[in-house]
Every structure is written in structure tokens, then in C-alpha cells.
Design an enzyme around this catalytic site. Structure first.
Site, PDB file in Angstrom:
ATOM      1  N   PRO A   1      89.181 -40.751  -0.946  1.00  0.00           N
ATOM      2  CA  PRO A   1      89.816 -39.676  -0.173  1.00  0.00           C
ATOM      3  C   PRO A   1      90.790 -38.868  -1.031  1.00  0.00           C
ATOM      4  CG  PRO A   1      90.246 -41.858   0.794  1.00  0.00           C
ATOM      5  CD  PRO A   1      89.637 -42.088  -0.541  1.00  0.00           C
ATOM      6  N   ALA A   2      90.909 -37.587  -0.744  1.00  0.00           N
ATOM      7  CA  ALA A   2      91.912 -36.754  -1.414  1.00  0.00           C
ATOM      8  C   ALA A   2      93.260 -36.963  -0.729  1.00  0.00           C
ATOM      9  CB  ALA A   2      91.503 -35.284  -1.329  1.00  0.00           C
TER      10      ALA A   2
ATOM     11  N   ASP B   1      97.212 -38.267 -14.590  1.00  0.00           N
ATOM     12  CA  ASP B   1      96.515 -39.539 -14.332  1.00  0.00           C
ATOM     13  C   ASP B   1      95.201 -39.679 -15.103  1.00  0.00           C
ATOM     14  OD1 ASP B   1      98.406 -40.447 -12.575  1.00  0.00           O
ATOM     15  OD2 ASP B   1      97.355 -39.751 -10.782  1.00  0.00           O
TER      16      ASP B   1
ATOM     17  N   LEU C   1      95.158 -42.222  -4.791  1.00  0.00           N
ATOM     18  CA  LEU C   1      94.229 -43.131  -5.470  1.00  0.00           C
ATOM     19  C   LEU C   1      93.548 -42.467  -6.673  1.00  0.00           C
ATOM     20  CD1 LEU C   1      92.600 -44.776  -2.308  1.00  0.00           C
ATOM     21  CD2 LEU C   1      94.420 -45.703  -3.741  1.00  0.00           C
ATOM     22  N   GLY C   2      93.962 -41.249  -6.999  1.00  0.00           N
ATOM     23  CA  GLY C   2      93.506 -40.605  -8.237  1.00  0.00           C
ATOM     24  C   GLY C   2      92.053 -40.178  -8.237  1.00  0.00           C
ATOM     25  N   GLY C   3      91.519 -39.782  -7.099  1.00  0.00           N
ATOM     26  CA  GLY C   3      90.095 -39.438  -7.029  1.00  0.00           C
ATOM     27  C   GLY C   3      89.716 -38.245  -7.900  1.00  0.00           C
ATOM     28  N   GLY C   4      90.498 -37.180  -7.836  1.00  0.00           N
ATOM     29  CA  GLY C   4      90.201 -35.991  -8.643  1.00  0.00           C
ATOM     30  C   GLY C   4      90.298 -36.312 -10.126  1.00  0.00           C
ATOM     31  N   SER C   5      91.275 -37.127 -10.484  1.00  0.00           N
ATOM     32  CA  SER C   5      91.452 -37.515 -11.889  1.00  0.00           C
ATOM     33  C   SER C   5      90.299 -38.401 -12.341  1.00  0.00           C
ATOM     34  CB  SER C   5      92.768 -38.278 -12.058  1.00  0.00           C
ATOM     35  OG  SER C   5      93.850 -37.489 -11.634  1.00  0.00           O
TER      36      SER C   5
ATOM     37  N   LYS D   1      92.116 -45.479  -8.829  1.00  0.00           N
ATOM     38  CA  LYS D   1      93.180 -46.202  -9.527  1.00  0.00           C
ATOM     39  C   LYS D   1      94.219 -46.646  -8.500  1.00  0.00           C
ATOM     40  CE  LYS D   1      97.169 -43.554 -10.500  1.00  0.00           C
ATOM     41  NZ  LYS D   1      97.293 -42.578  -9.445  1.00  0.00           N
TER      42      LYS D   1
HETATM   43  O1  C5P Z   1      99.834 -33.896 -13.722  1.00  0.00           O
HETATM   44  P1  C5P Z   1      99.414 -33.577 -12.321  1.00  0.00           P
HETATM   45  O2  C5P Z   1      98.802 -32.200 -12.211  1.00  0.00           O
HETATM   46  O3  C5P Z   1      98.566 -34.616 -11.705  1.00  0.00           O
HETATM   47  O4  C5P Z   1     100.740 -33.558 -11.457  1.00  0.00           O
HETATM   48  C1  C5P Z   1     100.791 -32.990 -10.192  1.00  0.00           C
HETATM   49  C2  C5P Z   1     102.227 -32.707  -9.847  1.00  0.00           C
HETATM   50  O5  C5P Z   1     102.934 -33.927  -9.640  1.00  0.00           O
HETATM   51  C3  C5P Z   1     103.004 -31.993 -10.934  1.00  0.00           C
HETATM   52  O6  C5P Z   1     102.893 -30.614 -10.805  1.00  0.00           O
HETATM   53  C4  C5P Z   1     104.422 -32.469 -10.690  1.00  0.00           C
HETATM   54  O7  C5P Z   1     104.995 -31.723  -9.633  1.00  0.00           O
HETATM   55  C5  C5P Z   1     104.237 -33.873 -10.175  1.00  0.00           C
HETATM   56  N1  C5P Z   1     104.370 -34.915 -11.211  1.00  0.00           N
HETATM   57  C6  C5P Z   1     105.616 -35.186 -11.745  1.00  0.00           C
HETATM   58  N2  C5P Z   1     105.756 -36.176 -12.677  1.00  0.00           N
HETATM   59  C7  C5P Z   1     104.686 -36.884 -13.092  1.00  0.00           C
HETATM   60  C8  C5P Z   1     103.405 -36.643 -12.552  1.00  0.00           C
HETATM   61  C9  C5P Z   1     103.284 -35.639 -11.612  1.00  0.00           C
HETATM   62  O8  C5P Z   1     106.602 -34.546 -11.371  1.00  0.00           O
HETATM   63  N3  C5P Z   1     104.855 -37.848 -14.000  1.00  0.00           N
END
Ligand code: C5P
Length: 295
Positions: free
Chosen positions: A100-101, A142, A105-109, A12
């Protein structure tokens, strides 16, 4: 029940991102325009198993491919968590990674979204779309977008998706430097810097994008990302020098992208950026789907 499905999980790209607030739980409220892109992609294989085919723990997760190094194959991996959230069936999941991690680019998602879609396809989960997007949002901010794919406004912490008609262009040079960034560290730095709004705006490269983003492309996480990783700003400047155009941070970084007016020669520029900076680069464009069933 048994069966195998192969899916393509696409990266993404956050074309523009404004942080509009901080929630009581610490997550940040966003307004972001996000698109699936043609490259890079991961291939995701989801296999339902009969009987005793696997002796060890299930679901079993195998990870290979050029960007697999260092990725956890246990419950820290979103693909495994996605499978567990949706089914108790015996599964084998195989990821062939090229996204790449730590690039933003949201690879894990994308992998997790592909696992969810694969399980629905195999009949291992009910196709209750509303329930599926709730599960996706619970797994990571994501994942709802990766499941929906195409072009969308992403709001809330990421879970509120407003689908839009997919874009025809622009061409994009995407450049991932050899150093990753951790998303939580970038959001934390944004808080510590007092919530900066980025003033570095990149003019919309096509009329379609100008209609959505009249003020241009911008990423409020850029000052925070460049504060966390001092190599990022010189990297961005080198990319901009090669392309003679402004670059925009992809999500929370560390990738940058350059949107190009039609006919600018994205493939040649991507190769030159790779040569000049040591980045992994792609010449790509927006696509209509985030997850696709593959042959
Ligand atoms: O939701 P996800 O696990 O991908 O988010 C990873 C980290 O990024 C969260 O723990 C948070 O610290 C931060 N984050 C945030 N606000 C968002 C998305 C992510 O603070 N809208």
C-alpha cells in the site's frame, strides 16, 4: 537490445528509528534499524524494447494490482524516475502493486530499487555498484536500503547503509489502516512539535534483536504521526488490544507492526486485527533480500 526481467520488490520495515538531528537542507538525520520483510511485495517487470514497439512516451509505465489505485504513472512515480536516471533505452515498466502507498513500508522505493536492479540485470546499465547507490540515494532516502535489502542500520538521511547479518525472526503482524500518511507531513510535524523523542518502547522480541537494540524498539516519528492523523492512536490501541502486545509505528506510518515471540500465532492474530480494525494485515517475517529476480 531487448529482454524482459521480472523482479519481486519487498516491503521494508523500520524496526526502530531515532531522529538524531536536522540538516541544513531540512532532511532529518536518522539512526534506524531496517529489514526487508516477506510480505507485502510488488512484482516489477522491466522490458527493453526493440525498434518502434511503443508509439507513445517511453519509458512506458503501467500500474495494476490491488493497491494501484491513485498512483501516478508519470514522472512523479519513482520507478519511472529510476529508469530515466540509469538509461536512455526504450523501456516498458509494469508494476503489480500489493504494497500500500502511504503506509511507511517503502513501496515506491522498493519498485524504484527493482527497476535499477532489473536494468543492471538486462545489461542496460553498467553494474557500477558505487555509482548505483549514489543514483539510488539521489532518487529517494529509502532506495539505497531497498537495493541492499536484508537487515541494516540506516543512517544519514537514509543513504548510509551498514549491512548486518539478516535476522532469523521474529514473526511480525503488519497492519495498514485504511488511511495513508504522507512522509513530508510527518517530518514537518516532528519539527513543529520541537523534535520529540518517543518514550513508548517495545521490548526486543528476540535475543538477536536485543543485542542490536538493548533499549528496545522505538520510533521517534510516532508522536508526530499520531498528531498528524488523529485516527492513528486509536488504531494502534486496537491493534495492541487484539495482540496483547505493544505495536511500533512502521517508518513514518501509517502502518503499525507487532513483533511476536516465536509460537505466538502471527497468522491468527493478523486475521483478528483485520477483523477488529478494518486494516489490511500480513503475518510475515524478516527476509534476506529487498529485490529478487523472479522466475
Ligand atoms: O527522500 P524522500 O523523497 O523519500 O523523502 C520524502 C520527504 O520526507 C522529504 O522531502 C523530507 O520532507 C522527509 N524526510 C526527511 N528526512 C529524511 C527522510 C525524509 O525530512 N531522512
Amino acid at each position: 537490445m531487448s529482454g524482459l526481467v521480472r523482479l519481486t520488490a519487498r516491503a521494508k520495515l523500520t524496526l526502530s528509528l531515532r531522529v538524531t538531528g536536522v540538516r541544513p537542507d531540512g532532511f532529518h538525520e536518522l539512526e534506524a534499524l531496517v529489514t526487508s520483510i516477506g510480505e507485502p511485495v510488488d512484482s516489477v517487470y522491466v522490458r527493453l524494447l526493440d525498434g518502434q514497439e511503443i508509439q507513445g512516451t517511453v519509458p512506458e509505465l503501467r500500474i495494476g494490482g490491488p493497491t494501484a489505485r491513485g498512483l501516478p504513472a508519470d514522472e512523479r512515480n519513482l520507478a519511472l524516475r529510476a529508469a530515466r536516471a540509469l538509461t536512455a533505452a526504450r523501456l516498458q515498466i509494469t508494476l503489480h502493486k500489493t504494497i500500500p502507498a502511504g503506509g511507511g513500508l517503502g513501496g515506491g522505493s522498493a519498485d524504484a530499487a527493482a527497476v535499477l536492479a532489473g536494468l543492471v540485470h538486462l545489461g542496460a546499465a553498467s553494474d557500477a555498484r558505487a555509482g548505483l547507490s549514489d543514483i539510488a540515494a539521489g532518487l529517494g532516502s529509502d532506495i539505497p536500503f531497498c537495493l541492499a535489502g536484508g537487515l541494516a542500520w540506516m543512517r544519514g538521511r537514509g543513504e548510509r547503509i551498514e549491512p548486518l547479518e539478516p535476522l532469523a525472526g521474529p514473526e511480525l503482524v503488519v497492519a495498514v489502516p485504511p488511511f495513508p500518511l504522507a512522509t513530508p507531513a510527518v517530518y514537518r510535524a516532528w519539527d513543529e512539535l520541537g523534535g520529540p523523542r518517543s518514550t513508548r518502547v517495545c521490548a526486543a522480541p528476540t535475543a538477536e534483536i536485543a543485542a542490536l537494540l538493548p533499549g528496545g524498539l522505538v520510533n521517534d516519528l510516532e508522536p508526530a504521526a499520531e498528531a498528524v492523523e488523529p485516527r492513528l492512536r486509536p488504531f494502534r490501541e486496537a491493534v495492541e488490544t487484539v495482540c496483547s502486545l505493544p505495536a511500533v509505528l512502521a517508518g513514518s506510518g501509517s502502518a503499525y507492526f507487532v513483533p511476536l515471540p516465536a509460537g505466538t500465532g502471527a497468522a491468527r492474530l493478523a486475521a483478528e486485527v483485520a477483523r477488529a480494525t478494518g486494516a489490511t494485515t500480513w503475518a510475515t517475517r524478516p527476509v534476506r533480500q529487498g529485490v529478487e529476480l523472479a522466475g
